[in-house]
Design an enzyme around this catalytic site. Structure first.
Site, PDB file in Angstrom:
ATOM      1  CB  CYS A  59      -0.921  -0.126   1.083  1.00 34.15           C
ATOM      2  SG  CYS A  59      -2.110   1.328   1.273  1.00 34.15           S
ATOM      3  CB  CYS A  63      -1.270   3.495   8.559  1.00 32.37           C
ATOM      4  SG  CYS A  63      -2.348   4.240   6.815  1.00 32.37           S
ATOM      5  CB  CYS A  66      -0.774  -0.621   8.231  1.00 32.07           C
ATOM      6  SG  CYS A  66      -1.734  -1.764   7.165  1.00 32.07           S
ATOM      7  CB  CYS A 103     -15.658  -7.013   6.538  1.00 30.03           C
ATOM      8  SG  CYS A 103     -15.097  -5.325   6.487  1.00 30.03           S
ATOM      9  CB  CYS A 134     -18.551  -4.496   5.295  1.00 30.27           C
ATOM     10  SG  CYS A 134     -17.602  -3.058   5.877  1.00 30.27           S
ATOM     11  CB  CYS A 194     -18.342   0.598   9.162  1.00 31.86           C
ATOM     12  SG  CYS A 194     -17.058  -0.078  10.064  1.00 31.86           S
ATOM     13  NE  ARG A 272     -17.782  -5.531  13.451  1.00 33.32           N
ATOM     14  CZ  ARG A 272     -18.137  -4.401  12.529  1.00 33.32           C
ATOM     15  NH1 ARG A 272     -17.359  -3.588  11.940  1.00 33.32           N
ATOM     16  NH2 ARG A 272     -19.390  -4.380  12.288  1.00 33.32           N
TER      17      ARG A 272
HETATM   18  N1  SAM Z   1      -6.528   0.556   3.152  1.00 33.15           N
HETATM   19  C1  SAM Z   1      -8.045   0.671   3.861  1.00 33.15           C
HETATM   20  C2  SAM Z   1      -7.963   1.857   5.062  1.00 33.15           C
HETATM   21  O1  SAM Z   1      -7.089   2.123   5.219  1.00 33.15           O
HETATM   22  O2  SAM Z   1      -9.043   2.486   5.056  1.00 33.15           O
HETATM   23  C3  SAM Z   1      -8.621  -0.542   4.261  1.00 33.15           C
HETATM   24  C4  SAM Z   1      -7.752  -1.450   5.302  1.00 33.15           C
HETATM   25  S1  SAM Z   1      -7.192  -0.955   6.650  1.00 33.15           S
HETATM   26  C5  SAM Z   1      -6.084  -2.524   7.077  1.00 33.15           C
HETATM   27  C6  SAM Z   1      -8.486  -1.109   7.727  1.00 33.15           C
HETATM   28  C7  SAM Z   1      -8.372  -0.615   9.485  1.00 33.15           C
HETATM   29  O3  SAM Z   1      -7.617  -1.319  10.106  1.00 33.15           O
HETATM   30  C8  SAM Z   1      -7.575   0.516   9.562  1.00 33.15           C
HETATM   31  O4  SAM Z   1      -7.839   1.828   9.424  1.00 33.15           O
HETATM   32  C9  SAM Z   1      -6.892   0.529  11.059  1.00 33.15           C
HETATM   33  O5  SAM Z   1      -7.873   1.032  11.800  1.00 33.15           O
HETATM   34  C10 SAM Z   1      -7.237  -1.148  11.326  1.00 33.15           C
HETATM   35  N2  SAM Z   1      -5.670  -1.582  11.404  1.00 33.15           N
HETATM   36  C11 SAM Z   1      -4.711  -2.017  10.554  1.00 33.15           C
HETATM   37  N3  SAM Z   1      -3.808  -2.505  11.122  1.00 33.15           N
HETATM   38  C12 SAM Z   1      -3.938  -2.529  12.190  1.00 33.15           C
HETATM   39  C13 SAM Z   1      -3.231  -3.113  13.505  1.00 33.15           C
HETATM   40  N4  SAM Z   1      -1.849  -3.431  13.294  1.00 33.15           N
HETATM   41  N5  SAM Z   1      -3.779  -3.089  14.571  1.00 33.15           N
HETATM   42  C14 SAM Z   1      -5.195  -2.696  14.909  1.00 33.15           C
HETATM   43  N6  SAM Z   1      -5.746  -2.311  13.566  1.00 33.15           N
HETATM   44  C15 SAM Z   1      -5.417  -2.201  12.442  1.00 33.15           C
HETATM   45  C1  DTB Z   2     -11.266  -2.462  11.335  1.00 37.18           C
HETATM   46  O1  DTB Z   2     -11.480  -1.385  12.027  1.00 37.18           O
HETATM   47  N1  DTB Z   2     -10.473  -3.439  11.860  1.00 37.18           N
HETATM   48  C2  DTB Z   2     -10.351  -4.298  10.591  1.00 37.18           C
HETATM   49  C3  DTB Z   2     -11.301  -3.852   9.755  1.00 37.18           C
HETATM   50  N2  DTB Z   2     -11.681  -2.645  10.099  1.00 37.18           N
HETATM   51  C4  DTB Z   2     -10.856  -3.835   8.175  1.00 37.18           C
HETATM   52  C5  DTB Z   2      -9.018  -4.489  10.220  1.00 37.18           C
HETATM   53  C6  DTB Z   2      -8.055  -5.120  11.550  1.00 37.18           C
HETATM   54  C7  DTB Z   2      -6.644  -5.304  11.040  1.00 37.18           C
HETATM   55  C8  DTB Z   2      -5.669  -5.739  11.854  1.00 37.18           C
HETATM   56  C9  DTB Z   2      -4.487  -6.150  11.491  1.00 37.18           C
HETATM   57  C10 DTB Z   2      -4.296  -6.849  10.187  1.00 37.18           C
HETATM   58  O2  DTB Z   2      -5.079  -7.873  10.060  1.00 37.18           O
HETATM   59  O3  DTB Z   2      -3.448  -6.878   9.633  1.00 37.18           O
HETATM   60 FE1  SF4 Z   3      -2.720   1.354   3.421  1.00 36.38          FE
HETATM   61 FE2  SF4 Z   3      -2.743  -0.239   5.765  1.00 36.38          FE
HETATM   62 FE3  SF4 Z   3      -3.248   2.451   5.545  1.00 36.38          FE
HETATM   63 FE4  SF4 Z   3      -4.976   1.037   4.687  1.00 36.38          FE
HETATM   64  S1  SF4 Z   3      -4.081   0.953   7.011  1.00 36.38           S
HETATM   65  S2  SF4 Z   3      -4.276   2.811   3.980  1.00 36.38           S
HETATM   66  S3  SF4 Z   3      -3.790  -0.785   4.100  1.00 36.38           S
HETATM   67  S4  SF4 Z   3      -1.207   1.419   5.076  1.00 36.38           S
END
Ligand code: SAM
Ligand code: DTB
Ligand code: SF4
Length: 347
Positions: A59, A63, A66, A103, A134, A194, A272
């Site tokens: 990506c 973030c 992530c 989702c 979702c 959401c 959630r």
């Molecule tokens: N790329 C899209 C976005 O950022 O909206 C969708 C996927 S993103 C992985 C969805 C959400 O997962 C993020 O906004 C974050 O709140 C959560 N998330 C991602 N990595 C995480 C982690 N290591 N621990 C907890 N929550 C996480």
């Molecule tokens: C949200 O708030 N939590 C979910 C969903 N929306 C998409 C994602 C959690 C991701 C956790 C880290 C991972 O699996 O990489």
């Molecule tokens: Fe990309 Fe992860 Fe950020 Fe979503 S949360 S925009 S997948 S870096």
């Protein structure tokens, strides 16, 4: 300050009011949240959603939490957008395991217009199986939001993650305003929003106040509010920071407080208990359910991180006397916009 448990949702919360909720004695806060929960939702039912990563890694955003950011060194392999049939197979399995919502997440800053036809097919196919749909695909334009609405998408997940003041410390490639713009596009297209965030990223209590305040003062409360506990992933900025300073890990009581304040301020939303359950005790999760959490992700995997798994969740539900919630679409008394039952119906 008294909590009016059956009052209509308010969008005029002040930061001081929210800070005062956080400061209540713990049992007082949880008691009030439980009252609000019972006045607005069935007390012992929890909704089950399944997550699937339909496009993983690589990506362009940075973030700090992530594993899927191209700037992280997490070992997650980047993949292309999956085929529709693969996704439908996984949705059928999720349904067999009792999930009512599927989702689909993509590691994109935003979808390209050329991706949209396949995305639309996924929404239609999953919906035809009788599951709620979702998607979480990053930023959306008005036109893309409308395409998803026309395909019948029920929910769009787009988290604000933290307080406006802390946002730039977590992500530098976009702003909170960008996030709020997408939420407005999604809402404008008539898709349920959401939106939630992550607790335990080294933020302050005041950041948690600002995070809830931002959600609770949106023009409409999100239908679902995911509260994630940071899953610290090696090779990400925040995962590595927490490995060096474990004291910055969130205290579980403070996590439950955040759930309780979300429940009180957004009484009709589904709250959630999202990422991070794998390392949470059943007792802490039970406190979250008491404090108003009424939805979880099931299955062995979130997007890239491990999750508690169907068997351990079934055992937890058995111990706690919790039943899986029926699909909201099946319930005539569920409003599409609010995503929850009315007070009368819940009793
Ligand atoms: N790329 C899209 C976005 O950022 O909206 C969708 C996927 S993103 C992985 C969805 C959400 O997962 C993020 O906004 C974050 O709140 C959560 N998330 C991602 N990595 C995480 C982690 N290591 N621990 C907890 N929550 C996480
Ligand atoms: C949200 O708030 N939590 C979910 C969903 N929306 C998409 C994602 C959690 C991701 C956790 C880290 C991972 O699996 O990489
Ligand atoms: Fe990309 Fe992860 Fe950020 Fe979503 S949360 S925009 S997948 S870096």
């Amino acid at each position: 300050m008294e909590t009016d448990k059956s009052a209509s949702p308010r969008n005029d919360w002040t930061r001081n009011e929210i800070a005062a909720l956080f400061e209540l004695p713990f049992t007082e806060l949880v008691f009030r949240a439980a009252e609000v929960h019972r006045a607005n939702h069935p007390a012992n039912e929890v909704q089950l959603s399944t997550l699937m990563s339909i496009k993983t890694g690589g990506c362009a955003e940075d973030c700090g939490y992530c594993s899927q950011s191209a700037s992280a060194d997490s070992g997650v392999k980047a993949t292309r957008l999956m085929d529709v049939q693969q996704v439908l197979q996984a949705a059928a399995q999720a349904k067999d395991h009792g999930s009512t919502r599927f989702c689909m997440g993509a590691a994109w800053r935003n979808p390209k217009d050329r991706d949209m036809p396949r995305i639309v097919e996924m929404v239609k196919g999953v919906r035809d199986m009788g599951l709620e749909t979702c998607m979480t695909l990053g930023m959306l334009t008005e036109g893309q939001s409308q395409m998803l609405a026309d395909a019948g998408l029920d929910y769009y997940n787009h988290n604000i993650d933290t307080s406006p003041e802390n946002y730039a410390n977590i992500t530098s490639t976009r702003t909170m305003e960008d996030r709020l713009d997408t939420l407005a596009n999604v809402r404008g297209a008539g898709i349920n929003v959401c939106s939630g965030g992550i607790v335990g990223m080294g933020e302050t209590r005041d950041d948690r106040v600002g995070f809830i305040h931002t959600l609770a003062t949106l023009p409409e409360h999100p239908g679902s509010v995911p509260v994630n506990a940071l899953v610290p992933v090696k090779g990400t900025v925040l995962g590595d920071m927490l490995a060096d300073t474990p004291l910055a890990m969130i205290d579980e009581i403070e996590f439950v407080r955040t759930v309780a304040v979300a429940r009180i301020t957004m009484p009709r939303s589904m709250v959630r208990l999202s990422a991070g359950r794998e390392s949470m005790s059943v007792s802490t999760q039970a406190l979250c359910f008491l404090a108003g959490a009424n939805s979880i992700f099931t299955g062995d995997k979130l997007l890239t991180a491990p999750n508690a798994g169907n068997d351990s969740d079934a055992a937890m539900f058995e111990r706690l006397g919790i039943a899986a919630m029926a699909a909201q679409n099946d319930r005539p008394d569920m409003s599409r916009a609010g995503g929850c039952r009315t007070l009368a119906a819940a009793q």
